[in-house]
Design a protein around this motif. Structure first.
Motif, mmCIF file in Angstrom:
data_model
loop_
_atom_site.group_PDB
_atom_site.id
_atom_site.type_symbol
_atom_site.label_atom_id
_atom_site.label_comp_id
_atom_site.label_asym_id
_atom_site.label_seq_id
_atom_site.Cartn_x
_atom_site.Cartn_y
_atom_site.Cartn_z
ATOM 1 N N ASN A 1 0.838 -1.203 0.000
ATOM 2 C CA ASN A 1 0.000 0.000 0.000
ATOM 3 C C ASN A 1 0.869 1.248 0.000
ATOM 4 N N VAL A 2 0.666 2.123 -0.980
ATOM 5 C CA VAL A 2 1.403 3.379 -1.067
ATOM 6 C C VAL A 2 0.404 4.495 -1.367
ATOM 7 N N ARG A 3 0.419 5.540 -0.560
ATOM 8 C CA ARG A 3 -0.465 6.682 -0.788
ATOM 9 C C ARG A 3 0.192 7.679 -1.736
ATOM 10 N N ALA A 4 -0.640 8.484 -2.356
ATOM 11 C CA ALA A 4 -0.144 9.487 -3.296
ATOM 12 C C ALA A 4 0.877 10.383 -2.605
ATOM 13 N N GLY A 5 2.016 10.587 -3.249
ATOM 14 C CA GLY A 5 3.056 11.442 -2.713
ATOM 15 C C GLY A 5 4.083 10.724 -1.865
ATOM 16 N N GLU A 6 3.822 9.487 -1.469
ATOM 17 C CA GLU A 6 4.776 8.743 -0.649
ATOM 18 C C GLU A 6 5.871 8.120 -1.523
ATOM 19 N N ARG A 7 7.004 7.819 -0.888
ATOM 20 C CA ARG A 7 8.098 7.132 -1.557
ATOM 21 C C ARG A 7 8.034 5.651 -1.207
ATOM 22 N N VAL A 8 8.387 4.818 -2.163
ATOM 23 C CA VAL A 8 8.436 3.372 -1.928
ATOM 24 C C VAL A 8 9.752 2.840 -2.486
ATOM 25 N N HIS A 9 10.379 1.968 -1.730
ATOM 26 C CA HIS A 9 11.652 1.395 -2.137
ATOM 27 C C HIS A 9 11.430 0.053 -2.845
ATOM 28 N N ILE A 10 12.218 -0.175 -3.889
ATOM 29 C CA ILE A 10 12.144 -1.397 -4.690
ATOM 30 C C ILE A 10 13.496 -2.104 -4.596
ATOM 31 N N VAL A 11 13.469 -3.395 -4.391
ATOM 32 C CA VAL A 11 14.698 -4.187 -4.375
ATOM 33 C C VAL A 11 14.587 -5.250 -5.464
ATOM 34 N N GLY A 12 15.693 -5.584 -6.093
ATOM 35 C CA GLY A 12 15.634 -6.588 -7.149
ATOM 36 C C GLY A 12 17.009 -7.144 -7.455
ATOM 37 N N PHE A 13 17.031 -8.094 -8.373
ATOM 38 C CA PHE A 13 18.303 -8.691 -8.787
ATOM 39 C C PHE A 13 18.215 -9.075 -10.256
ATOM 40 N N ALA A 14 19.369 -9.229 -10.874
ATOM 41 C CA ALA A 14 19.454 -9.703 -12.259
ATOM 42 C C ALA A 14 20.616 -10.689 -12.343
ATOM 43 N N ARG A 15 20.394 -11.834 -12.985
ATOM 44 C CA ARG A 15 21.415 -12.864 -13.137
ATOM 45 C C ARG A 15 21.439 -13.330 -14.591
ATOM 46 N N LYS A 16 22.643 -13.558 -15.117
ATOM 47 C CA LYS A 16 22.807 -14.100 -16.464
ATOM 48 C C LYS A 16 23.416 -15.487 -16.351
ATOM 49 N N ARG A 17 22.970 -16.380 -17.233
ATOM 50 C CA ARG A 17 23.471 -17.757 -17.204
ATOM 51 C C ARG A 17 24.830 -17.829 -17.881
ATOM 52 N N VAL A 18 25.793 -18.374 -17.148
ATOM 53 C CA VAL A 18 27.138 -18.621 -17.661
ATOM 54 C C VAL A 18 27.421 -20.105 -17.464
ATOM 55 N N GLY A 19 27.350 -20.863 -18.543
ATOM 56 C CA GLY A 19 27.464 -22.316 -18.411
ATOM 57 C C GLY A 19 26.235 -22.868 -17.719
ATOM 58 N N THR A 20 26.439 -23.534 -16.590
ATOM 59 C CA THR A 20 25.317 -24.085 -15.830
ATOM 60 C C THR A 20 24.974 -23.247 -14.617
#
Length: 208
Positions: free
Chosen positions: A163-182
């Motif tokens: 839940n985020v109200r108008a004008g509020e800040r929200v933090h996002i966390v994430g990751f990205a991985r690429k396949r190298v071999g197995t």
């Protein structure tokens, strides 16, 4: 288990528990307030083997989850000549000889047994969709449907709250991985995060 198979291969529906006898009942009181966080709830089954329907009720609201407690391990190996299945005890590693295997072939079930070494073979002309193994009250299954290729990259993202109200800040966390071999290795570069609603971009940001 048959009810679940029907529910999973037709229009989604709940399992009818009105004629079933509950093996355990307990109460759980969620924290006060409106929260979108998960809660760890202990299920008092005391390692009882079998397939269970867990039903939560609060007023007129009902939600179900299915739980399979099993000691059966079922492995498969496929080749152009057929499918080999191996069944064993997950606790001791002992092979299950004479274990019942149920195959879904087309719209019908076919049956087989494992041999003295815990091995069953399928060499029919029509490929099964899945195999269900049963030993005592324990059940387990494997899907034999073709699997998609391993992706070349993975990305995940999560917001700190729902839940985020108008004008509020929200933090996002994430990751990205690429396949190298197995293996999947951390990816480098820039990422763009956008927040969309009804086909319209509400906000966007870039990060390394």
């Amino acid at each position: 288990m048959a009810d679940v198979l029907v529910a999973g291969t037709s229009r989604a529906r709940a399992v009818d528990t009105s004629r079933l006898t509950a093996v355990a009942k307990w109460r759980f009181t969620p924290p006060v307030g409106l929260r979108y966080t998960p809660n760890d709830v202990d299920v008092p089954l005391q390692n009882r083997e079998g397939f269970f329907v867990i039903e939560a009720r609060r007023g007129d609201a009902v939600q179900q989850a299915w739980l399979d407690l099993t000691r059966v391990g079922l492995l498969t190996k496929e080749s152009p000549g057929g499918i080999v299945l191996y069944g064993a005890d997950l606790g001791t590693g002992r092979a299950f000889a004479g274990m019942r295997i149920t195959y879904l072939v087309g719209l019908s079930f076919q049956y087989g047994l494992t041999d003295a070494h815990g091995i069953a073979r399928w060499s029919g002309t029509q490929r099964p969709r899945f195999a269900l193994a049963e030993w005592g009250k324990s059940k387990t299954f494997v899907s034999l449907l073709p699997q998609p290729p391993v992706p070349s990259a993975l990305i995940g993202v999560r917001a700190e709250r729902a839940n985020v109200r108008a004008g509020e800040r929200v933090h996002i966390v994430g990751f990205a991985r690429k396949r190298v071999g197995t293996a999947y290795r951390p990816a480098s570069g820039d990422v763009r995060v956008t927040v969309n609603a009804r086909g319209r971009t509400l906000a966007s940001a870039e990060a390394k």
